[in-house]
Design an enzyme around this catalytic site. Structure first.
Site, PDB file in Angstrom:
ATOM      1  N   LYS A 186       2.470   2.806  -5.124  1.00 44.30           N
ATOM      2  CA  LYS A 186       3.035   2.072  -6.387  1.00 44.30           C
ATOM      3  C   LYS A 186       2.450   1.970  -7.765  1.00 44.30           C
ATOM      4  O   LYS A 186       3.012   2.910  -8.810  1.00 44.30           O
ATOM      5  CB  LYS A 186       3.467   1.029  -6.884  1.00 44.30           C
ATOM      6  CG  LYS A 186       4.350   0.034  -4.866  1.00 44.30           C
ATOM      7  CD  LYS A 186       4.405  -1.532  -5.138  1.00 44.30           C
ATOM      8  CE  LYS A 186       3.405  -2.724  -4.242  1.00 44.30           C
ATOM      9  NZ  LYS A 186       3.248  -1.874  -3.165  1.00 44.30           N
ATOM     10  N   GLY A 187       0.965   2.608  -7.746  1.00 42.75           N
ATOM     11  CA  GLY A 187       0.813   2.263  -8.786  1.00 42.75           C
ATOM     12  C   GLY A 187       0.850   3.434  -9.275  1.00 42.75           C
ATOM     13  O   GLY A 187       0.975   4.053 -10.545  1.00 42.75           O
ATOM     14  N   ASP A 196       0.914  -1.274  -0.452  1.00 42.13           N
ATOM     15  CA  ASP A 196       0.139   0.050  -0.269  1.00 42.13           C
ATOM     16  C   ASP A 196       1.194   1.027   0.438  1.00 42.13           C
ATOM     17  O   ASP A 196       0.622   2.213   0.400  1.00 42.13           O
ATOM     18  CB  ASP A 196      -1.333  -0.190   1.044  1.00 42.13           C
ATOM     19  CG  ASP A 196      -1.845  -1.369   1.230  1.00 42.13           C
ATOM     20  OD1 ASP A 196      -2.187  -1.764   0.524  1.00 42.13           O
ATOM     21  OD2 ASP A 196      -2.098  -1.876   2.353  1.00 42.13           O
ATOM     22  N   GLY A 252      -4.000  -3.907  -4.459  1.00 42.06           N
ATOM     23  CA  GLY A 252      -4.685  -3.454  -5.066  1.00 42.06           C
ATOM     24  C   GLY A 252      -4.226  -1.851  -5.040  1.00 42.06           C
ATOM     25  O   GLY A 252      -3.414  -1.725  -4.432  1.00 42.06           O
ATOM     26  N   HIS A 253      -4.125  -1.914  -6.093  1.00 45.77           N
ATOM     27  CA  HIS A 253      -3.817  -0.888  -6.647  1.00 45.77           C
ATOM     28  C   HIS A 253      -4.627   0.665  -7.557  1.00 45.77           C
ATOM     29  O   HIS A 253      -5.769   0.000  -7.900  1.00 45.77           O
ATOM     30  CB  HIS A 253      -2.819  -0.658  -7.784  1.00 45.77           C
ATOM     31  CG  HIS A 253      -2.884  -1.463  -8.901  1.00 45.77           C
ATOM     32  ND1 HIS A 253      -1.734  -2.787  -8.816  1.00 45.77           N
ATOM     33  CD2 HIS A 253      -3.594  -2.209 -10.017  1.00 45.77           C
ATOM     34  CE1 HIS A 253      -2.343  -3.806  -9.409  1.00 45.77           C
ATOM     35  NE2 HIS A 253      -3.052  -2.938 -10.608  1.00 45.77           N
ATOM     36  N   GLN A 260       2.865  -5.901  -3.267  1.00 47.08           N
ATOM     37  CA  GLN A 260       2.741  -6.048  -1.813  1.00 47.08           C
ATOM     38  C   GLN A 260       4.327  -5.507  -1.426  1.00 47.08           C
ATOM     39  O   GLN A 260       4.770  -4.464  -1.933  1.00 47.08           O
ATOM     40  CB  GLN A 260       2.442  -7.502  -1.319  1.00 47.08           C
ATOM     41  CG  GLN A 260       1.531  -8.021  -0.282  1.00 47.08           C
ATOM     42  CD  GLN A 260       0.985  -9.687  -2.383  1.00 47.08           C
ATOM     43  OE1 GLN A 260       1.804  -9.551  -2.551  1.00 47.08           O
ATOM     44  NE2 GLN A 260      -0.220  -8.843  -2.461  1.00 47.08           N
TER      45      GLN A 260
END
Ligand code: IMP
Length: 439
Positions: free
Chosen positions: A19-20, A16, A45-46, A236
């Site tokens: 990174k996206g 979290d 999750g991004h 992650q």
């Protein structure tokens, strides 16, 4: 001679880290031809933003909102086919049909409809023992267990005539396990729920068959030989790495960037830069000790609110903590990161901020990272000035407040022996909310 290269983006904390957004920033350089996932599954999750579009992806690689970017799912990934099909549909609805530019490795593994139930069942067992991992319940652990035990279904299997037979054998095995969890630990899934999950999964597998399933390793090597560069997207964060995270409070794959070679099928000689992503503070979801957690409950809540620290996959509130340089130094040393992104540097909610520089057990100060974080009873901290809300949205290095500038210098000084650059600092959620620092 290598023609193209691979750059890798990994999380340096507990996931979290955002990174996206950084992948998006890197893609705008036009240096890259494709983005590849190499490990993990739909537990990631991004959140990606483009104008009025906000897309939360779990299994589709970031880069999906860039129309000319090829997307690869490598052999190291466990593929939640229902997530994949649903994300592709959502993307299509907002004008991004990725069918022709997504390639899925025939050697990637299928998450079956019973894996999430097995995940829940084992979490139920661990909960009774007081050792809950806080899994996202996406079936990641059970799917990788099947891989290691050599009974998993490969993505390429869906194209073979004996797929149904193989699936039946594996499902029977899973049902035996679920019966064991029922009889021994009192965990029961209603039959209806299983039937419903199976029906949805079968439909999704039908959709999967229509997609481009191929030897992704060969394809990526071909692209590299053509002089095209690839970005490998980690899921992650290093503290969740199967081998070097806080076992057993980890995910079931290796997060370390060397895993790109195994999870994508490429030699290490292609790897160029390794970007490590961190936040200006720390967050964590799931079980296990969190040494740098903020003890002031109201302040932690304020961080959750200001940073929107709620899981993109599960919606769970994330615990918030001070920056942990002891853990970060280790993550950077282990992963060979040479460039750093620091996100959410606009969020600072107190006059003074703490920095964790060491761990203690009673009066003993750890020299090395402890085997289990549960051994940590206290932390060594330093205090430095905070910067309030002065830096929101800043994209010009010259406008950075002196406190934030000295914070960035402080981080660099703590990492001076590791030869890393802070390339970019995030100051808000939008694409242009960042400034370059060490470039
Ligand atoms: P699993 O991989 O879903 O089984 O979860 C194992 C541990 O990793 C749990 O503590 C999860 O909360 C954590 N985890 C897995 N994926 C992510 C992620 O993308 N962000 C943050 N934590 C994660």
């Amino acid at each position: 001679m290598n023609k193209g290269f691979i750059d890798v983006v990994v999380g340096l904390q507990w996931g979290d880290e955002g990174k996206g957004k950084n992948i998006d920033e890197l893609l705008s350089s036009k240096l890259y031809f494709g983005v590849a996932r190499f490990h993990g599954g739909a537990n990631a999750g991004h959140t990606l933003k483009l104008g009025s579009i906000t897309f939360i992806g779990h299994i589709v690689p970031s880069g999906c909102l860039h129309k000319n970017i090829e997307l690869y799912i490598g052999n190291g990934v466990v593929v939640d086919v229902m997530s994949l099909v649903s994300e592709m549909r959502q993307l299509k609805d907002v004008g991004f049909n990725i069918t022709k530019r997504l390639y899925i490795s025939d050697r990637a593994k299928l998450v079956s409809y019973l894996h999430p139930f097995l995940d829940q069942a084992d979490e139920h067992r661990r909960n009774k023992l007081g050792t809950k991992v806080g899994s996202t319940s996406r079936g990641i652990g059970p799917a990788y267990s099947d891989v290691r035990a050599r009974r998993a279904l490969l993505i390429g299997d869906v194209q073979l005539p004996d797929f149904e037979q193989k699936e039946k054998i594996l499902s029977e095995f899973h049902m035996n396990l679920l019966n064991l969890y029922r009889d021994k630990y009192g965990f029961e899934i209603p039959e209806e729920k299983i039937k419903e999950a199976r029906a949805k999964w079968i439909e999704a597998v039908k959709e999967l068959k229509k997609l481009q399933i191929c030897d992704v390793s060969s394809l990526v090597l071909k692209r590299l030989s053509e002089g095209k560069n690839i970005l490998a997207e980690g899921a992650q964060g290093l503290m969740l790495d199967m081998d070097f995270g806080d076992y057993p409070n980890v995910t079931s794959s290796n997060v370390l960037p060397v895993n790109v070679c195994l999870g994508l099928g490429v030699p290490h000689t292609y790897i160029r830069d390794i970007y490590g992503v961190m936040k200006a503070y720390t967050t964590k979801v799931g079980g296990g000790n969190f040494p740098s957690r903020i003890k002031d409950e109201a302040l932690e809540k304020a961080f959750q609110k200001a940073g929107n620290e709620f899981g993109a996959t599960t919606g769970r509130p994330r615990m918030c903590g001070w920056i942990d340089m002891f853990a970060l130094r280790r993550a950077i040393s282990l992963s060979g990161v040479n460039k750093i992104f620091i996100n959410k540097a606009d969020i600072c909610l107190s006059d003074k901020i703490k920095v964790v520089t060491g761990y203690k057990s009673g009066t003993k100060v750890f020299k090395e990272f402890p085997l289990y974080l549960d051994q940590v009873t206290d932390v060594v901290t330093e205090e430095i000035p905070g910067w309030g809300n002065k830096n929101f949205g800043i994209s010009d290095k010259k406008k950075v407040s002196k406190e934030l500038a000295s914070y960035l210098d402080y981080i660099k000084s703590k990492l001076s022996d590791l030869d890393v650059k802070i390339v970019s600092v995030g100051t808000g959620p939008d694409r242009n909310h960042f400034f370059n620092w060490d470039k």
